[in-house]
Design an enzyme around this catalytic site. Structure first.
Site, PDB file in Angstrom:
ATOM      1  N   GLY A 700      15.923 -45.452  -1.394  1.00  0.00           N
ATOM      2  CA  GLY A 700      15.926 -44.841  -0.074  1.00  0.00           C
ATOM      3  C   GLY A 700      15.834 -43.332  -0.171  1.00  0.00           C
ATOM      4  O   GLY A 700      16.271 -42.738  -1.162  1.00  0.00           O
ATOM      5  N   GLY A 702      16.315 -39.753   2.346  1.00  0.00           N
ATOM      6  CA  GLY A 702      16.721 -39.189   3.625  1.00  0.00           C
ATOM      7  C   GLY A 702      16.560 -37.689   3.627  1.00  0.00           C
ATOM      8  O   GLY A 702      16.072 -37.091   2.661  1.00  0.00           O
ATOM      9  N   ALA A 703      16.986 -37.069   4.745  1.00  0.00           N
ATOM     10  CA  ALA A 703      16.817 -35.621   4.882  1.00  0.00           C
ATOM     11  C   ALA A 703      17.650 -34.859   3.869  1.00  0.00           C
ATOM     12  O   ALA A 703      17.313 -33.734   3.508  1.00  0.00           O
ATOM     13  CB  ALA A 703      17.202 -35.198   6.299  1.00  0.00           C
ATOM     14  N   SER A 704      18.753 -35.441   3.397  1.00  0.00           N
ATOM     15  CA  SER A 704      19.650 -34.727   2.495  1.00  0.00           C
ATOM     16  C   SER A 704      19.465 -35.098   1.032  1.00  0.00           C
ATOM     17  O   SER A 704      20.124 -34.527   0.173  1.00  0.00           O
ATOM     18  CB  SER A 704      21.106 -34.981   2.900  1.00  0.00           C
ATOM     19  OG  SER A 704      21.368 -36.362   2.887  1.00  0.00           O
ATOM     20  N   GLY A 705      18.614 -36.055   0.710  1.00  0.00           N
ATOM     21  CA  GLY A 705      18.419 -36.421  -0.682  1.00  0.00           C
ATOM     22  C   GLY A 705      17.913 -37.840  -0.844  1.00  0.00           C
ATOM     23  O   GLY A 705      17.337 -38.419   0.077  1.00  0.00           O
ATOM     24  N   VAL A 707      18.606 -41.969  -2.559  1.00  0.00           N
ATOM     25  CA  VAL A 707      19.578 -42.982  -2.934  1.00  0.00           C
ATOM     26  C   VAL A 707      18.960 -43.838  -4.038  1.00  0.00           C
ATOM     27  O   VAL A 707      17.834 -44.321  -3.899  1.00  0.00           O
ATOM     28  CB  VAL A 707      19.978 -43.864  -1.739  1.00  0.00           C
ATOM     29  CG1 VAL A 707      21.004 -44.906  -2.160  1.00  0.00           C
ATOM     30  CG2 VAL A 707      20.541 -43.009  -0.615  1.00  0.00           C
ATOM     31  N   LYS A 721      24.056 -41.715  -4.159  1.00  0.00           N
ATOM     32  CA  LYS A 721      23.421 -40.799  -3.210  1.00  0.00           C
ATOM     33  C   LYS A 721      23.433 -39.415  -3.818  1.00  0.00           C
ATOM     34  O   LYS A 721      24.491 -38.845  -4.081  1.00  0.00           O
ATOM     35  CB  LYS A 721      24.150 -40.802  -1.865  1.00  0.00           C
ATOM     36  CG  LYS A 721      23.484 -39.871  -0.846  1.00  0.00           C
ATOM     37  CD  LYS A 721      23.925 -40.170   0.579  1.00  0.00           C
ATOM     38  CE  LYS A 721      25.307 -39.675   0.873  1.00  0.00           C
ATOM     39  NZ  LYS A 721      25.659 -39.782   2.294  1.00  0.00           N
ATOM     40  N   ASP A 829      28.414 -40.750  13.791  1.00  0.00           N
ATOM     41  CA  ASP A 829      27.024 -41.139  13.532  1.00  0.00           C
ATOM     42  C   ASP A 829      26.939 -42.644  13.332  1.00  0.00           C
ATOM     43  O   ASP A 829      26.323 -43.126  12.382  1.00  0.00           O
ATOM     44  CB  ASP A 829      26.474 -40.392  12.319  1.00  0.00           C
ATOM     45  CG  ASP A 829      24.943 -40.432  12.257  1.00  0.00           C
ATOM     46  OD1 ASP A 829      24.318 -40.789  13.279  1.00  0.00           O
ATOM     47  OD2 ASP A 829      24.378 -40.133  11.195  1.00  0.00           O
TER      48      ASP A 829
END
Length: 1006
Positions: A700, A702-705, A707, A721, A829
């Site tokens: 996976g 995402g915007a922050s890094g 997985v 993560k 969230d």
């Protein structure tokens, strides 16, 4: 459905019994007049769980003595029916219109459901109609405008949707119209400007399409109250509003109005209250305020206003002036101190400079002052509490100097004091420590001196004492132990000396005790096992001696223990192994003996450095060094030289071997840089994780890094993560009542997950950090996220029992966060992509990067500087007020329930401008439940699905007060599969929202 047919059967049975009674006992039947018979039909049409109709006897001649019924004294004809707050339920009883002289009808705060029938127009004599706070759905009947005598119409707090009928523009005598808090999503009804008789118009908090404020509203020359907050209004305020000569209350807050505030608003001769907050107004405030001699409240906060605050505005006899979160500059006009009625002054988060007026408070009964986050300087005015009314004094983040006025020590009404982050100096007045109603006393980061007065014993309501980073001296008095409500005591970075008072162990509510960086001496007092709620104990860098009390090992809630930099001696109590610690630091003491087996691991080595008498199997311990601190420095120097040599070696290897030895070089670097913090017993090291971070293992992004899935040598899989760089997208300013301002999403997630232990919260094994990279290692969830699975190609494998189990698991996880954590945690969230599924489709709540702890003092919701959350899941009140509490999570979880039932995304082009919640409500009303529920679900579960859908609708109520707590949601979900559900989930082929539980479950945090 079974419950529905059961109810219908009982109603038919009651009707038959009534007819039988009329046939068998005609004398009694004839004794009740025709209006009484009509009301008996109303009674039969409604459920009465609280016995409101208990004295409605058929043997009476007239119904004039019945509960809720009033008659004309001359004609004995029914003129008023009032069922307010009686809890009666069912569809609107149209038969009541048979009462031809009925002028007053109120069903306020009942459970009237279904749609409002067109036949209501038969109530031709009605003057007053109140159906507010019910469960009515569908469109507003156009026939309401056919009630010729109607002067009062209140339909607020329901679920009406669609357009306001154009017929509403031809009411002939209507004076009061309230449609607040519905789901009306058409264009704003500008045609209401044709109803010239209106005195009060309240359309607030409806999701209208973006609409301008009609200039024709200036035609309502009789209007006194105009409330249009939260109506999605855009554009500028028309000048024509200045023609409303009788207007006393104008509320245009929480819209998207822009441009300057027109000068015409300063020409309203009768205005008492103007609320314009939370819009996008720009420019300076207009002139002409001296005309508004009746103005008592002016609120233009949370806009983009600039310039200075007009002197003529502050000369008015205002009661409340709120201009916070704008861009005002310059000094505060001195004339504000002359206002005789001013009780509330909110100017925080501007750029105001200069001093506060010296006589502020001398002429005003001030209750609340908040000038925080400005550039004010000078001394605190001495007479702020001269009238004895002041309750909140909030002045943080300014440059106030001088001493705290002695007069504030006599202000017995104060309950919140925040003077932190200023330049205050001198001794704190003795009486100021003992104010009896103060719950929060914050003096952090000043230059205050002296000691804590013994008068603090009188501060019986004190729960937060925050006095860190000052120059306080002397001993902490024994009287501190009398504060039975104290939750946090933060007094670090001062000059306190002497021993800790023995009475401090009496603080049974204490959650945090932080006294690091002082000169405290003596032993840690015995009896600390009474600190059952203690989460954080930090006594580092003092001169404490003696042994570490073994009782500390009994503090089950303790997560952080730092006793480093003292002179503690003896052995480390083995009882400390009972604790589930996120941080343990006993370094730089005089401890000796064996390290307890659980801590005799390399990862705990930093916790014990600088104790030359400690022995263990780790390098650097038990080496005979006499100077602990010197040993610490030598260890640091050795580490630096080792690191330098290792970097040089790696450079040579890279040059010689290039890509073939890249992984080996990477591991060598990581061995020297990575720091691991574990939260559970681990069977792997950080190096085993680092060796597997290949692109082939990415599952996976995402915007922050990214997985990764990492399969360990043991065969077990974990999810990693990896975040690169600072998580700036999570950062936000938090005040002293929350975590430090520099905490990022990574630190927030570590802080939250590290202390959570629940089967439905994803387990955080450990975290690994370097200066440039941060990693979180979780348990691996084989089935990924609920969102990906539900909305992907394999969504059909999720049958209804599996979806129900997922909903219940996730609800239990959130309930744990809200009700069982201390302090409670708001996730902020909640969404289907943050609900992970294990191999058996068990659900775990994940991703706590933006989670926040609720104010431990229970003083209300928290205001955030940015919106956290995902589109389609954000509660409406959170989006426009930035105030977060548990009810925000409840709304988001309700959206997840709707996803499970419909298998549709929260935002989809299919919905047009709507989101999933609005689409479900609209489709449910227009087409019925069959067009909402996922067609792949087995029809045999339709009753359960309908009940769960109702829970989702309740959770997504636009009013936070109508949403249940998560604890109540869990109970409702558990009751779904029971044999006796409390209320039916469907009626007449259409799903009808209904409420569960009592008022105590649905109250907003206060």
């Amino acid at each position: 459905m079974l419950r529905f047919f059961s109810v219908m059967f009982h109603k038919q049975l009651e009707n038959m019994l009534l007819i039988l009674l009329l046939l068998l006992f005609p004398p009694f039947a004839l004794s009740l007049n025709q209006e009484g018979l009509y009301l008996q039909k109303v009674r039969l049409a409604l459920d009465d769980p609280d016995g409101f109709f208990s004295n409605w006897n058929e043997s009476d001649e007239t119904p004039c003595r019945w509960n809720g019924v009033k008659c004309d004294s001359a004609t004995q004809s029914v003129v008023s029916v009032d069922f307010s707050s009686s809890n009666v339920a069912g569809p609107f009883p149209t038969v009541i219109c048979g009462l031809h002289n009925l002028t007053f009808l109120s069903l306020y705060n009942c459970s009237i459901n279904s749609t409002l029938p067109v036949g209501i127009s038969a109530c031709q004599s009605l003057l007053h109609l109140d159906l507010s706070q019910n469960l009515l759905t569908g469109g507003l009947p156009a026939s309401l405008a056919d009630l010729p005598e109607l002067t009062y119409l209140d339909l607020s707090g329901n679920n009406f949707s669609g357009d306001v009928p154009a017929s509403f523009g031809r009411f002939g005598k209507l004076e009061n119209l309230s449609l607040v808090n519905n789901l009306l999503d058409g264009a704003f009804p500008s045609f209401l400007s044709n109803v010239l008789t209106l005195r009060q118009l309240n359309m607030s908090y409806n999701p209208f399409r973006p609409s301008p404020l009609s200039p024709e509203l200036g035609n309502l020359t009789n209007i006194q109250i105009l409330w249009l907050a939260g109506c999605n209004l855009v554009g500028q305020i028309p000048d024509t509003l200045g023609k409303l000569n009788k207007l006393t209350d104008l509320d245009l807050a929480v819209n998207s109005l822009s441009g300057p505030i027109p000068r015409s608003l300063t020409e309203l001769p009768s205005i008492v209250q103007i609320e314009l907050y939370n819009n996008s107004f720009t420019g300076e405030l207009p002139g002409g305020w001296s005309n508004l001699t009746t103005l008592r409240l002016f609120d233009a906060s949370m806009n983009e206003l600039t310039g200075t605050i007009p002197d003529e505005l502050t000369r008015l006899p205002l009661g409340s002036l709120n201009l916070y979160q704008n861009r005002f500059t310059g000094e505060l006009p001195k004339s504000i101190a002359d206002s005789p009625n001013l009780y509330e002054l909110k100017l925080f988060s501007n750029r105001l400079t200069g001093e506060l007026p010296h006589n502020l408070g001398e002429n005003s009964p001030l209750v609340l002052i908040d000038v925080s986050n400005n550039l004010f300087s000078g001394e605190i005015p001495p007479n702020l509490c001269l009238k004895g009314k002041l309750q909140e004094l909030l002045m943080i983040h300014n440059s106030f100097s001088g001493e705290i006025p002695t007069s504030l020590g006599q202000c017995r009404s104060l309950n919140r004091v925040r003077l932190g982050n200023n330049q205050l100096s001198g001794d704190v007045p003795a009486d100021f420590w003992g104010l009896p109603k103060v719950s929060l006393l914050e003096l952090i980061n000043n230059s205050l001196s002296g000691g804590i007065s013994k008068s603090i014993a009188s501060a019986s309501n004190l729960s937060l004492l925050v006095i860190s980073k000052n120059r306080f001296t002397g001993q902490i008095p024994e009287e501190i132990g009398f504060l039975n409500n104290l939750v946090e005591f933060r007094g670090s970075d001062n000059l306190f000396n002497g021993s800790l008072p023995a009475s401090i162990v009496n603080l049974g509510q204490l959650g945090q005790l932080d006294l690091h960086n002082n000169d405290l001496s003596g032993e840690i007092p015995s009896g600390v096992n009474s600190w059952k709620k203690l989460n954080d104990l930090n006594l580092a860098n003092n001169e404490l001696s003696g042994k570490i009390p073994a009782e500390i090992g009994n503090l089950s809630a303790l997560n952080y223990l730092d006793l480093s930099g003292n002179q503690l001696s003896g052995e480390i109590p083995v009882e400390l192994q009972n604790l589930k610690l996120n941080l343990l630091n006993l370094s730089n003491n005089r401890l000796s003996g064996k390290i307890p087996p659980l801590f005799a691991k390399e990862i705990y080595k930093p916790s014990f450095l600088g104790n030359p008498g400690l022995c263990g199997d780790m390098d650097g311990l038990c080496d005979g060094r006499n100077d602990a601190r010197k040993g610490g420095y030598m260890w640091l120097l050795k580490s630096i030289f080792s690191l330098a040599g290792l970097v040089l070696f790696v450079g040579v290897v890279w040059f010689c071997w290039r890509y073939r030895n890249f992984k080996r070089e990477k591991r060598a670097i990581n061995r020297s840089k990575w720091t691991l913090m574990s939260f559970h017993k681990l069977g792997f090291s950080e190096y085993e994780i680092l060796d597997s971070l290949d692109e082939d293992n990415v599952i996976g992004t995402g915007a922050s890094g990214k997985v990764y899935k990492v399969v360990l040598r043991s065969g077990e899989a974990v999810a990693v993560k990896k975040l690169w760089g600072p998580s700036s997208k999570f950062s936000e300013h938090i005040d002293v009542e929350q975590v430090p301002a520099q905490d990022s999403g990574f630190e927030a997630e570590v802080e939250m997950l590290g202390k959570i232990r629940h089967k439905n919260i994803v387990r955080l094994w450990c975290c690994c950090t370097t200066r440039d990279c941060k990693m979180l290692v979780y348990e691996y969830m084989p089935n990924g996220s609920l969102g990906d699975l539900l909305h992907g190609n394999k969504g059909s494998i999720l049958d209804w029992p599996t979806r129900y189990r997922i909903a219940l698991d996730a609800a239990e996880g959130l309930s744990y966060l809200h009700h069982d954590c201390l302090p409670p945690i708001v996730h902020r969230d909640v969404k289907s992509n943050n609900i992970l599924l294990d191999g058996n489709f068990g659900a775990r709540v994940a991703d706590f990067g933006v989670a926040k702890a609720v104010d431990a003092a229970g003083k209300g919701t928290k205001s955030m500087s940015v919106i956290a959350g995902s589109c389609g899941y954000i509660a409406p009140e959170y989006a426009y007020t930035l105030r977060v509490n548990e009810k925000s999570d409840v709304y988001s979880f309700g959206v997840v329930i709707l996803e499970l039932v419909t298998r549709k995304r929260p935002v989809d082009p299919e919905f047009g401008e709507k989101d999933l919640v609005k689409w479900v409500c609209t489709t449910l009303d227009q087409k019925g439940a069959d067009h909402i529920i996922d067609p792949t679900l087995d029809a045999c579960f339709m009753e359960e699905i309908s009940k769960v859908l109702n829970i989702g609708l309740l959770c997504t109520s636009p009013l936070p007060i109508n949403r249940p707590s998560m604890r109540r949601v869990v109970k409702m979900l558990q009751e779904v599969t029971g044999e006796n559900p409390s209320k039916p989930g469907s009626k007449d082929g259409k799903l009808t929202p209904y409420y569960y539980g009592d008022a105590s479950d649905s109250g907003i945090l206060s």
